[in-house]
Design an enzyme around this catalytic site. Structure first.
Site, PDB file in Angstrom:
ATOM      1  N   CYS A 132      49.140  66.426  77.415  1.00 53.04           N
ATOM      2  CA  CYS A 132      50.524  66.742  77.764  1.00 53.04           C
ATOM      3  C   CYS A 132      51.376  66.605  76.498  1.00 53.04           C
ATOM      4  O   CYS A 132      51.366  65.542  75.854  1.00 53.04           O
ATOM      5  CB  CYS A 132      50.988  65.760  78.836  1.00 53.04           C
ATOM      6  SG  CYS A 132      52.758  65.842  79.181  1.00 53.04           S
TER       7      CYS A 132
ATOM      8  N   CYS B  44      53.781  73.026  75.032  1.00 51.48           N
ATOM      9  CA  CYS B  44      53.533  72.445  76.360  1.00 51.48           C
ATOM     10  C   CYS B  44      52.219  73.038  76.834  1.00 51.48           C
ATOM     11  O   CYS B  44      51.999  74.258  76.718  1.00 51.48           O
ATOM     12  CB  CYS B  44      54.673  72.829  77.295  1.00 51.48           C
ATOM     13  SG  CYS B  44      54.339  72.533  79.035  1.00 51.48           S
TER      14      CYS B  44
END
Ligand code: DGL
Length: 245
Positions: free
Chosen positions: A70, A178
């Site tokens: 992440c 991302c």
């Protein structure tokens, strides 16, 4: 090796997929913390709580290694988590910075969540190497991807707006900051000509080869959209369940 890998949702599967593609056959426990998604619009305090809980779970399950799949957690909390927990932790931002500063890039774009852009981690590291960085947050994308809405006209309009600051800027590379964004790589490439950088690229070189693949996927809230995304992203055998943490 037993590897714990986590993200707020299905985004981290783009990292897992690349590891499997590169034959990093290990026992993977994946956690998508969909109950608390999106991480990118959350607070440092909450993100600490979520990631501490997940890493403690991996420790309890006797994992040898944790991969923070992440961008938001990696850019804001990797030092905090590496110091706090007694387990080897790999984040995905450090290898990205290392990869980029070792090329001859001059002009880089970064699209990521609010929290990743605010952390200034990638931009400040690249600027130190005389690389010009243009950034833009894309706070609505994670939700749209998780809900399988990226084929809608309105979603493409939003994506177009997020990409506007990067158009005609002569970028060497646009970092997909991302892990959810590689899922919509096709839509992004249809709107911008620039070369795209997927944070999964340098990760496999950090993991040793293994022989037996076992994949257990957990989501803290499981629904049909997640199942649909998992089917589209992963093409290996896996078990999938909801997990109360
Ligand atoms: N995949 C996460 C990232 O790389 C998404 C964060 C979110 O849930 O907003 O930043």
């Amino acid at each position: 090796m037993k590897i714990g890998i986590f993200d707020s949702g299905v985004g981290g599967l783009t990292i897992l997929k690349e590891l499997i593609r590169k034959n990093k056959y290990h026992e993977y426990i994946y956690i998508g913390d969909t109950k608390n998604l999106p991480y990118g619009n959350s607070t440092i305090e909450n993100l600490k709580k979520y990631s501490d809980t997940i890493i403690n779970y991996f420790i309890k399950k006797r994992c040898d290694l944790v991969i923070i799949a992440c961008g938001t957690i990696s850019s804001n909390l990797s030092n905090y988590l590496k110091e706090k927990h007694k387990i080897k932790i790999i984040d995905i931002i450090t290898p990205t910075i290392d990869y980029i500063v070792n090329k001859n890039y001059k002009n880089i774009g970064l699209i990521a969540t609010n929290m990743t852009i605010q952390s200034n981690k990638i931009a400040s590291s690249l600027t130190k190497h005389n690389i010009n960085v243009i950034t833009n947050p894309a706070p609505k994308l994670v939700d749209l991807i998780e809900k399988n809405l990226m084929n809608k006209k309105e979603s493409i309009k939003i994506l177009k707006e997020y990409l506007a600051p990067f158009q005609n800027k002569n970028l060497d590379l646009l970092i997909l900051g991302c892990t959810h964004y590689p899922i919509i790589k096709k839509q992004i490439s249809s709107l911008i000509k620039t070369q795209l950088y997927d944070m999964a690229y340098p990760i496999s070189s950090l993991i040793e080869d293994g022989a037996i693949l076992k994949v257990q996927l957990y989501f803290t809230k499981l629904n049909n959209d997640i199942l649909k995304n998992v089917i589209n992203i992963l093409n290996c055998k896996y078990k999938i369940e909801e997990l109360k943490l």
